[in-house]
Scaffold this motif. Structure first.
Motif, PDB file in Angstrom:
ATOM      1  N   LEU A 121      40.327 -22.441  -4.217  1.00 52.36           N
ATOM      2  CA  LEU A 121      41.536 -21.942  -3.555  1.00 52.36           C
ATOM      3  C   LEU A 121      42.590 -23.043  -3.397  1.00 52.36           C
ATOM      4  CD1 LEU A 121      40.159 -19.567  -0.757  1.00 52.36           C
ATOM      5  CD2 LEU A 121      41.473 -18.940  -2.792  1.00 52.36           C
ATOM      6  N   SER A 122      42.115 -24.263  -3.164  1.00 52.78           N
ATOM      7  CA  SER A 122      43.081 -25.357  -2.997  1.00 52.78           C
ATOM      8  C   SER A 122      43.866 -25.614  -4.280  1.00 52.78           C
ATOM      9  CB  SER A 122      42.347 -26.627  -2.568  1.00 52.78           C
ATOM     10  OG  SER A 122      41.499 -27.095  -3.609  1.00 52.78           O
ATOM     11  N   VAL A 123      43.257 -25.296  -5.436  1.00 57.15           N
ATOM     12  CA  VAL A 123      43.948 -25.459  -6.715  1.00 57.15           C
ATOM     13  C   VAL A 123      44.823 -24.250  -7.017  1.00 57.15           C
ATOM     14  CG1 VAL A 123      43.619 -25.761  -9.195  1.00 57.15           C
ATOM     15  CG2 VAL A 123      42.128 -26.980  -7.603  1.00 57.15           C
ATOM     16  N   VAL A 124      44.220 -23.044  -6.922  1.00 59.94           N
ATOM     17  CA  VAL A 124      44.976 -21.831  -7.255  1.00 59.94           C
ATOM     18  C   VAL A 124      46.143 -21.633  -6.289  1.00 59.94           C
ATOM     19  CG1 VAL A 124      44.813 -19.323  -7.546  1.00 59.94           C
ATOM     20  CG2 VAL A 124      42.916 -20.785  -8.277  1.00 59.94           C
ATOM     21  N   GLY A 125      45.962 -22.014  -5.044  1.00 60.21           N
ATOM     22  CA  GLY A 125      47.030 -21.836  -4.046  1.00 60.21           C
ATOM     23  C   GLY A 125      48.249 -22.690  -4.310  1.00 60.21           C
ATOM     24  N   ARG A 126      48.127 -23.711  -5.148  1.00 60.11           N
ATOM     25  CA  ARG A 126      49.276 -24.577  -5.445  1.00 60.11           C
ATOM     26  C   ARG A 126      49.991 -24.170  -6.731  1.00 60.11           C
ATOM     27  NH1 ARG A 126      45.738 -28.765  -3.555  1.00 60.11           N
ATOM     28  NH2 ARG A 126      45.225 -29.372  -5.701  1.00 60.11           N
ATOM     29  N   THR A 127      49.434 -23.149  -7.439  1.00 53.99           N
ATOM     30  CA  THR A 127      50.120 -22.670  -8.641  1.00 53.99           C
ATOM     31  C   THR A 127      51.376 -21.895  -8.238  1.00 53.99           C
ATOM     32  OG1 THR A 127      48.847 -20.611  -8.685  1.00 53.99           O
ATOM     33  CG2 THR A 127      47.913 -22.515  -9.848  1.00 53.99           C
ATOM     34  N   PRO A 128      52.338 -21.704  -9.152  1.00 53.55           N
ATOM     35  CA  PRO A 128      53.556 -20.944  -8.803  1.00 53.55           C
ATOM     36  C   PRO A 128      53.245 -19.546  -8.273  1.00 53.55           C
ATOM     37  CG  PRO A 128      53.863 -22.104 -10.875  1.00 53.55           C
ATOM     38  CD  PRO A 128      52.424 -22.289 -10.508  1.00 53.55           C
ATOM     39  N   GLU A 129      52.267 -18.843  -8.915  1.00 51.82           N
ATOM     40  CA  GLU A 129      51.941 -17.505  -8.426  1.00 51.82           C
ATOM     41  C   GLU A 129      51.205 -17.573  -7.098  1.00 51.82           C
ATOM     42  OE1 GLU A 129      50.963 -18.711 -11.304  1.00 51.82           O
ATOM     43  OE2 GLU A 129      51.733 -17.466 -12.956  1.00 51.82           O
ATOM     44  N   GLY A 130      50.239 -18.515  -6.959  1.00 50.44           N
ATOM     45  CA  GLY A 130      49.434 -18.600  -5.751  1.00 50.44           C
ATOM     46  C   GLY A 130      50.192 -19.046  -4.534  1.00 50.44           C
ATOM     47  N   ALA A 131      51.238 -19.868  -4.718  1.00 51.92           N
ATOM     48  CA  ALA A 131      51.998 -20.374  -3.567  1.00 51.92           C
ATOM     49  C   ALA A 131      52.738 -19.264  -2.842  1.00 51.92           C
ATOM     50  CB  ALA A 131      52.964 -21.450  -4.037  1.00 51.92           C
ATOM     51  N   LYS A 132      52.967 -18.149  -3.503  1.00 48.72           N
ATOM     52  CA  LYS A 132      53.724 -17.048  -2.891  1.00 48.72           C
ATOM     53  C   LYS A 132      52.841 -16.098  -2.095  1.00 48.72           C
ATOM     54  CE  LYS A 132      56.739 -17.031  -6.958  1.00 48.72           C
ATOM     55  NZ  LYS A 132      57.196 -16.208  -8.109  1.00 48.72           N
ATOM     56  N   LEU A 133      51.507 -16.277  -2.161  1.00 48.42           N
ATOM     57  CA  LEU A 133      50.594 -15.289  -1.597  1.00 48.42           C
ATOM     58  C   LEU A 133      49.941 -15.776  -0.306  1.00 48.42           C
ATOM     59  CD1 LEU A 133      48.750 -14.305  -4.904  1.00 48.42           C
ATOM     60  CD2 LEU A 133      50.650 -13.102  -3.807  1.00 48.42           C
ATOM     61  N   ASN A 134      49.453 -14.786   0.447  1.00 46.27           N
ATOM     62  CA  ASN A 134      48.692 -15.049   1.670  1.00 46.27           C
ATOM     63  C   ASN A 134      47.198 -14.975   1.295  1.00 46.27           C
ATOM     64  OD1 ASN A 134      47.763 -15.339   4.300  1.00 46.27           O
ATOM     65  ND2 ASN A 134      48.014 -13.158   4.764  1.00 46.27           N
ATOM     66  N   TRP A 135      46.471 -16.095   1.428  1.00 52.49           N
ATOM     67  CA  TRP A 135      45.072 -16.152   1.046  1.00 52.49           C
ATOM     68  C   TRP A 135      44.189 -16.040   2.286  1.00 52.49           C
ATOM     69  CZ3 TRP A 135      43.858 -16.267  -4.100  1.00 52.49           C
ATOM     70  CH2 TRP A 135      44.893 -16.572  -4.967  1.00 52.49           C
ATOM     71  N   SER A 136      43.204 -15.113   2.233  1.00 56.15           N
ATOM     72  CA  SER A 136      42.312 -14.892   3.378  1.00 56.15           C
ATOM     73  C   SER A 136      40.867 -15.055   2.917  1.00 56.15           C
ATOM     74  CB  SER A 136      42.526 -13.483   3.951  1.00 56.15           C
ATOM     75  OG  SER A 136      41.583 -13.232   4.992  1.00 56.15           O
ATOM     76  N   LEU A 137      40.045 -15.760   3.735  1.00 54.75           N
ATOM     77  CA  LEU A 137      38.643 -16.014   3.389  1.00 54.75           C
ATOM     78  C   LEU A 137      37.757 -15.619   4.561  1.00 54.75           C
ATOM     79  CD1 LEU A 137      36.419 -17.149   1.572  1.00 54.75           C
ATOM     80  CD2 LEU A 137      36.935 -19.431   2.481  1.00 54.75           C
ATOM     81  N   ASP A 138      36.808 -14.707   4.311  1.00 54.35           N
ATOM     82  CA  ASP A 138      35.846 -14.260   5.318  1.00 54.35           C
ATOM     83  C   ASP A 138      34.444 -14.633   4.807  1.00 54.35           C
ATOM     84  OD1 ASP A 138      34.352 -13.074   7.252  1.00 54.35           O
ATOM     85  OD2 ASP A 138      34.911 -11.005   6.772  1.00 54.35           O
ATOM     86  N   MET A 139      33.845 -15.681   5.406  1.00 49.22           N
ATOM     87  CA  MET A 139      32.605 -16.256   4.885  1.00 49.22           C
ATOM     88  C   MET A 139      31.413 -15.901   5.755  1.00 49.22           C
ATOM     89  SD  MET A 139      32.494 -18.091   2.115  1.00 49.22           S
ATOM     90  CE  MET A 139      30.975 -18.888   2.539  1.00 49.22           C
ATOM     91  N   ALA A 140      30.264 -15.637   5.118  1.00 48.07           N
ATOM     92  CA  ALA A 140      28.993 -15.524   5.833  1.00 48.07           C
ATOM     93  C   ALA A 140      28.401 -16.923   6.002  1.00 48.07           C
ATOM     94  CB  ALA A 140      28.027 -14.641   5.038  1.00 48.07           C
ATOM     95  N   ASP A 141      27.598 -17.089   7.045  1.00 44.68           N
ATOM     96  CA  ASP A 141      26.984 -18.392   7.303  1.00 44.68           C
ATOM     97  C   ASP A 141      25.909 -18.705   6.260  1.00 44.68           C
ATOM     98  OD1 ASP A 141      28.550 -18.701   9.524  1.00 44.68           O
ATOM     99  OD2 ASP A 141      27.050 -17.856  10.896  1.00 44.68           O
ATOM    100  N   LYS A 142      25.787 -19.973   5.931  1.00 43.95           N
ATOM    101  CA  LYS A 142      24.722 -20.478   5.054  1.00 43.95           C
ATOM    102  C   LYS A 142      24.644 -19.703   3.741  1.00 43.95           C
ATOM    103  CE  LYS A 142      21.931 -21.981   8.994  1.00 43.95           C
ATOM    104  NZ  LYS A 142      20.642 -21.849   9.696  1.00 43.95           N
TER     105      LYS A 142
END
Length: 453
Positions: A317-338
């Protein structure tokens, strides 16, 4: 235990051997007991024979008689199974138990006081154990030779033998049960090293160890060493495959860069048509190379590889979020433990990179990534709010070369790569429309509790 179980086969073979051995033992004991009883019977018949001979007397008329009967009352009961008979040469003297029959002794020459043993047929279909003796009478009894015999029904011996067997069987049944339990314990102890091998192999498959190791009995140790040798050879193949993949990528990188430079020069000269054609070919070559490199890496992947899903997703996400398309979007992450997956971290990053880049290209405003644990599997669900895919095109999207936006960049290999990676690690990829948007769910096997790679 199933029919193919080694434990079951050994137990069945052991139990069968025990039962056969005990059966043979019963027959042997019955035979020995019968012989013992017969010897006792013959000894008793010998006593009766002595009593009969010693009781012989002569009447005033000169007839031989028994002055006294043997002590056993069965001699006086008709067809009792116990009989005596004296052949004087002039006639027969016999017990009342013989009634109107006589002992059919075989023709036999006996020395004086000699004793012979016979099995003969008796009255009422009886089979008799017979003891006979030839006696030379003294002068007061008239001299001459007589033939005295005593017989007992052999059915009495058989009945005693069967009674002995009936008394013996319960004890033998308990003994058989004890031996079968002992055989089960023996088999269980003997198979423990194989169970340990199985646990070590399972641990290798789950990534908790890399070798079977030692600590096994001498009979199992060569097998463990062979398995470790195969694992070591596999690791060397993995390293060589990765090295060849890296060499291939490096070898193709420079020619492709030269072609990209030529495309730019052609555009500068105004030859955009041919430049676009070359650019499309170069792009196709790049994506095919990437796909084959991924497939080569997956095919040579280490069986014990594991990946921390959270860290891999955050890195992608840290890479894709810096692309021109990714920078325009709201990224949400819902993680399970372990959430730890049985997959190479680089393969997981490759798969998630394709899915998240696809979502970034088509999403309008947001992309939601959800990780959930489901039994022995974990799922990574990526949903965007883009236009989705026509329902009649969904099935073909994971096929090589399938694309929805034929005018856009790429050669349609992203989802096919993800599916190859998933299947190589025992998982799968499911895609569908989210209404609105597009949904991709990557399912992978969970790794056991251990430190992830």
């Amino acid at each position: 235990m199933t029919r193919g179980s080694l434990r079951l086969r050994l137990l069945v073979a052991g139990a069968a051997s025990i039962l056969i051995a005990l059966g043979v033992s019963v027959l042997g004991l019955m035979f020995l007991f019968e012989r013992h009883v017969e010897r006792r019977v013959e000894a008793e018949l010998g006593v009766f024979l002595d009593q009969i001979v010693s009781a012989l007397d002569k009447t005033p008329e000169g007839t031989l008689v028994l002055s006294r009967d043997p002590a056993d009352p069965r001699f006086r009961v008709p067809l009792s199974g116990l009989y005596w008979q004296v052949d004087t040469g002039d006639g027969l003297i016999r017990s009342r138990s013989l009634w109107d029959t006589q002992l059919q002794l075989p023709a036999d020459e006996l020395s004086n006081a000699g004793v012979h043993r016979h099995r003969i047929d008796g009255p009422a279909g009886q089979r008799l154990i017979t003891l006979e003796r030839s006696v030379l009478l003294p002068t007061p009894l008239g001299g001459g030779k007589i033939r005295a015999a005593v017989a007992l029904d052999a059915a009495d011996v058989t009945a005693a033998t069967m009674a002995f067997a009936a008394d013996l069987l319960p004890y033998l049944a308990v003994f058989a049960l004890v031996l079968i339990v002992a055989a089960y314990v023996q088999v269980s102890v003997g198979l423990r090293p194989l169970a340990a091998i199985r646990r070590r192999l399972a641990a290798i498959g789950e990534g908790r160890t890399s070798r079977v190791g030692t600590g096994f009995p001498d009979e199992i140790l060569p097998l463990a060493r062979e398995l470790d040798g195969l694992l070591e050879a596999r690791e060397m193949q993995v390293e060589r495959a990765r090295a060849r993949a890296a060499d291939l990528a490096h070898g193709l990188k420079t020619p492709l860069q030269v072609l990209i430079g030529d495309v730019n020069r052609l555009r500068t000269k105004g030859e955009t048509v041919i430049a676009d054609e070359i650019d499309q070919v170069v792009d196709t070559m790049q994506r095919h190379v990437e796909k084959e490199l991924v497939r080569a890496r997956v095919a040579a992947g280490a069986l014990d590889a594991t990946a921390d899903v959270a860290s891999v997703i955050e890195r992608v996400l840290s890479v894709v979020g810096r692309t021109p398309e990714g920078a325009k979007l709201n990224w949400s992450l819902d993680m399970a433990d372990k959430a730890v997956a049985r997959v190479d971290p680089d393969d997981l990053a490759e798969a998630l990179g394709n899915l998240l880049e696809n979502a970034a290209r088509h999403a309008r405003s947001r992309v939601v990534t959800t990780v959930r644990l489901q039994g022995q599997m974990l799922s990574i669900r990526i949903v965007d709010d883009g236009p989705g895919i026509p329902e009649d095109r969904l099935a073909e999207m994971t096929q090589r070369g399938a694309r929805l936006d034929s005018a856009g960049d790429g050669a349609g290999l992203g989802l096919a790569i993800v599916q190859d990676i998933a299947e190589a690690w025992g998982g799968n990829l499911q895609i569908s429309n989210a209404g609105p948007g597009f949904e991709a769910t990557l399912a992978l096997e969970r790794a056991s509790s251990h430190s992830p790679a």
